[in-house]
Scaffold this active site. Structure first.
Site, PDB file in Angstrom:
ATOM      1  N   SER A  41     -28.998 -14.203  -2.406  1.00 30.21           N
ATOM      2  CA  SER A  41     -28.909 -14.566  -3.819  1.00 30.21           C
ATOM      3  C   SER A  41     -27.449 -14.612  -4.260  1.00 30.21           C
ATOM      4  O   SER A  41     -26.649 -15.350  -3.705  1.00 30.21           O
ATOM      5  CB  SER A  41     -29.750 -13.597  -4.651  1.00 30.21           C
ATOM      6  N   ASP A 155     -35.375 -17.239  -3.496  1.00 30.80           N
ATOM      7  CA  ASP A 155     -34.398 -16.153  -3.469  1.00 30.80           C
ATOM      8  C   ASP A 155     -34.503 -15.276  -2.218  1.00 30.80           C
ATOM      9  O   ASP A 155     -35.584 -14.797  -1.874  1.00 30.80           O
ATOM     10  CB  ASP A 155     -34.608 -15.287  -4.713  1.00 30.80           C
TER      11      ASP A 155
END
Length: 310
Positions: A41, A155
């Site tokens: 991320s 993510d």
């Protein structure tokens, strides 16, 4: 220090990821050489920019962002499989990065993402750096997933919020993990009311989710935690509940990762440093990362000095 070659694992945690920049600045100031990076991320975004030699340019741009600028960059799209497309943010990152592939980077780099169809963690180690970053930052329910090489990616923090495994084979003197899920005495949440960005995203998320009845009032949604007169608890809106749930899950996963792949050095950024979506606070969060890294590295140097004298 016995050696100056370090491999970095940069964790996920939204705007707290600015602290990664401060950690890297402190490492450079002390003469460390970064020889490998893995990130999830926001860690993938910062790590990719560092591997490409463009992190200083990004940090300067991030420091200039205001709340108003952040709202424009978040680029809402109500009909998508997420509230945000994030393309405007990625356009800015592409302008800073240029057209570069992972294979061309001077520092080995891994962006960790999650395949939503197979349910497996994915290490992106080839192809355009910006595409790897885009896949790794697709926060569930917030940023639209990204299709890459026939896979639907989201993510990296879903399964691997602190990616130690990709750097385990790097030829380094030290492995350093930067976790964005630390806690500190006095509570885990920042003080004060939610900022404008969080409130705006909360309204956007409520308008697109089917988890709540359409007739439910905003006031009742703000009281998802059952408070009593005797106990004072935070008032959490629907978006904040989702965001907090993700934070808790990622903190638990990070603890398991650290048990399986213990780093030589662990730097923990407390969740109180800032909320996940406070991207306008780059300057102060970068300073937090630098201060935390300095304290940990000072302690490491002192312990090595004592060991040598003994």
């Amino acid at each position: 220090m016995a050696g100056k070659r370090v491999a970095l694992a940069l964790g996920s945690g939204g705007a707290r990821g600015y602290a990664h920049i401060g950690v890297i600045d402190e490492l450079h100031a002390r003469g460390f050489e970064i020889v490998g990076i893995a990130g999830s991320s926001m860690g993938a975004l910062v790590g990719g920019l560092e591997a490409a030699g463009k992190l200083d340019d990004f940090a300067e741009w991030a420091r200039s962002l205001t709340q108003r600028a952040i709202l424009r960059l978040l680029d809402p799209k109500i009909t998508a499989a997420g509230v945000l497309r994030a393309e405007k943010i990625l356009d800015a990152v592409r302008d800073i990065l240029g057209e570069v592939t992972i294979q061309e980077l001077p520092i080995p780099y891994t962006a960790v993402s999650t395949d939503l169809l197979s349910g497996k963690s994915v290490w992106v180690q080839r192809g355009p750096v910006d595409a790897a970053i885009r896949a790794s930052i697709a926060i569930p329910g917030v940023i639209v997933p990204h299709v890459l090489d026939g896979r639907l990616l989201a993510d990296g923090g879903i399964l691997d919020p602190l990616p130690m495994a990709p750097i385990s084979a790097v030829n380094a003197d030290l492995t350093i993990a930067v976790s964005l899920s630390g806690s500190e005495a006095g509570g885990d949440e920042p003080d004060g009311e939610p900022n404008a960005t969080t409130e705006w995203l909360g309204r956007m998320w409520r308008s697109t989710t089917a988890l709540f009845d359409t007739g439910q009032s905003e006031e009742s949604e703000d009281k998802l935690v059952d408070a009593t007169k005797e106990v004072s608890v935070p008032r959490l809106g629907s978006f904040e509940v989702m965001n907090r749930t993700i934070d808790i899950a990622q903190a638990a996963l990070a603890r398991h990762t650290l048990a399986a792949y213990p780093p030589d050095v662990l730097i923990e950024v407390p969740r109180t440093a800032c909320r996940s979506l406070e991207f306008h606070r780059a300057a102060e969060v970068i300073d937090v990362g630098r201060e935390l890294a300095a304290a940990v590295l000072d302690g490491l140097e002192k312990s090595q000095t004592v060991s040598e004298k003994a």
